[in-house]
Design a protein around this motif. Structure first.
Motif, short mmCIF file in Angstrom:
data_model
loop_
_atom_site.label_atom_id
_atom_site.label_comp_id
_atom_site.label_asym_id
_atom_site.label_seq_id
_atom_site.Cartn_x
_atom_site.Cartn_y
_atom_site.Cartn_z
N ASP A 240 48.37 38.19 6.43
CA ASP A 240 47.71 39.46 6.12
C ASP A 240 47.19 39.57 4.70
OD1 ASP A 240 48.46 40.05 8.68
OD2 ASP A 240 49.83 41.67 8.17
N PHE A 241 47.86 38.96 3.74
CA PHE A 241 47.45 39.00 2.33
C PHE A 241 46.66 37.76 1.92
CE2 PHE A 241 50.76 42.13 2.35
CZ PHE A 241 50.69 42.89 1.19
N GLY A 242 46.52 36.79 2.82
CA GLY A 242 46.11 35.46 2.43
C GLY A 242 44.61 35.17 2.46
N VAL A 243 44.29 33.93 2.10
CA VAL A 243 42.90 33.48 2.17
C VAL A 243 42.56 33.00 3.58
CG1 VAL A 243 42.70 32.85 -0.27
CG2 VAL A 243 43.51 31.15 1.36
N LEU A 244 43.56 32.70 4.37
CA LEU A 244 43.36 32.28 5.75
C LEU A 244 43.95 33.31 6.71
CD1 LEU A 244 44.28 28.46 5.72
CD2 LEU A 244 42.00 29.48 5.63
#
Length: 381
Positions: free
Chosen positions: A349-353
């Protein structure tokens, strides 16, 4: 992703970020002190985040480390729940005796992840996200309180001595030990909503110093980091004379970093729309407020204490353009002062993927959805 509850009385957490990329000139002409910690940049990996391995994330693969390396990152933080590498009857609450029952097969999996990161030249910061007697979020019944009970502190020292011994011959350039994720004093360790306050400075010092000694007993050169007080937001003046670096957070203000997050807001569906900069509710949000917020951390660097931002980012409900505008200011301020960062998280949810944002034109990346704009922003610093 319900991994934490914010300080309900402030709605704010701390932040900080930087990188090993090209230097960014400070806003002022004053000389910038050299941070005792490298300007690492990277990601948190949640492979061992859950207390129950059966409920854990899909494991990070070697391909993921190759991508991180090729994109210019050099750091990963492993927030671990200590029960994830224990062997005990999970159908009931853990006992104090069972806190010492290491599951070597689980430790082998952690070793494997660390080895893969090292293979691709990424520094690994081992962190107890859940330690015996404390976690910033509930969800696993602790048998005691780390801050008030000596048996909990003894177990805490046992775990850190174990990891220090495990990596006794590994250089501090390759591994560090982040003592405890986001400390605070909570009245009831197993009640998420019980009253929360700062850990008294003398208590924090006692716990940190004992853990430091347990680690350095194995290797006097081991690198030790302590998260800021008040769930990572406040500098810890009581330990600045110790050879311990400090870790801040990149979640300020919470209305942007955790917009509509149900674990961080009492009424998540009735929040003012975030802007950056701009008036949001009763506050004007701007770069100036960030500069004020991070001033104590920058001063800590100037005093010769190593500083890193162990976590930063925004949940996937924050409008993407607002997130990037705010995050760019956070990164610029911290980078200008030599402070590195780790995004929470790499994938999720917070990521680059695979962040599942509704307002992002994702790029297909080997079967994953890549937030290229976020990746480009991180790479810029």
């Amino acid at each position: 992703m319900q991994r934490r509850t914010f300080l309900q009385n402030t709605g704010l957490l701390a932040a900080a970020v930087t990188t090993s990329g090209p230097a960014v000139l400070a806003a002022s002409s004053a000389p910038v002190a050299k941070n005792k910690l490298p300007k690492w940049k990277g990601f948190n990996l949640l492979d061992f985040f859950s207390p129950n391995p059966a409920q854990g994330r899909k494991p990070t693969t070697e391909e993921h480390f190759i991508w991180m390396r090729d994109w210019g990152f050099d750091f990963v933080r492993l927030p671990m729940a200590y029960p994830a590498y224990l062997k005990f009857d999970r159908s009931r609450n853990i006992t104090p005796d069972e806190v010492y029952q290491i599951d070597e097969s689980a430790v082998d999996r952690i070793d494997k992840l660390v080895a893969m990161a090292h293979k691709h030249n990424l520094h690994v910061s081992l962190n107890l996200h859940r330690a015996p007697g404390y976690c910033v979020n509930a969800g696993f019944h602790e048998p005691y309180n780390l801050w008030t009970d000596q048996p909990a502190q003894d177990a805490f020292n046992f775990h850190w001595n174990y990891w220090a011994k495990r990596y006794k011959n590994v250089s501090s350039q390759k591994i560090s030990f982040d003592l405890l994720n986001e400390p605070s004093m909570r009245e009831d360790m197993n009640d998420q909503l019980s009253k929360r306050s700062s850990v008294p400075g003398a208590v924090y010092r006692k716990v940190a110093l004992a853990a430091l000694e347990a680690i350095r007993k194995e290797n006097p050169k081991h690198l030790v980091i302590a998260d800021g007080n008040d769930v990572g937001s406040s500098v810890i003046p009581e330990i600045t004379d110790l050879d311990i670096a400090q870790s801040c957070r990149g979640y300020n203000p919470g209305i942007i970093s955790h917009y509509k997050a149900p674990w961080a807001n009492k009424d998540p569906e009735n929040l003012p729309l975030p802007k950056w900069p701009g008036q949001v509710g009763d506050k004007y949000l701007s770069r100036a407020m960030l500069e004020t917020f991070y001033k104590p951390w920058i001063e800590l660097v100037n005093k010769g204490v190593g500083v890193h931002c162990g976590e930063c980012g925004a949940w996937n409900k924050t409008p993407h353009d607002v997130f990037l505008a705010w995050f760019g200011d956070v990164l610029d301020i911290l980078t200008s002062n030599g402070i590195g960062f780790a995004l929470w998280e790499f994938s999720g949810d917070f990521g680059v993927l695979d962040s599942k944002r509704a307002d992002v034109a994702y790029e297909d990346w080997h079967g994953h959805k890549l937030d290229r704009k976020l990746l480009n922003l991180l790479a810029k610093y």
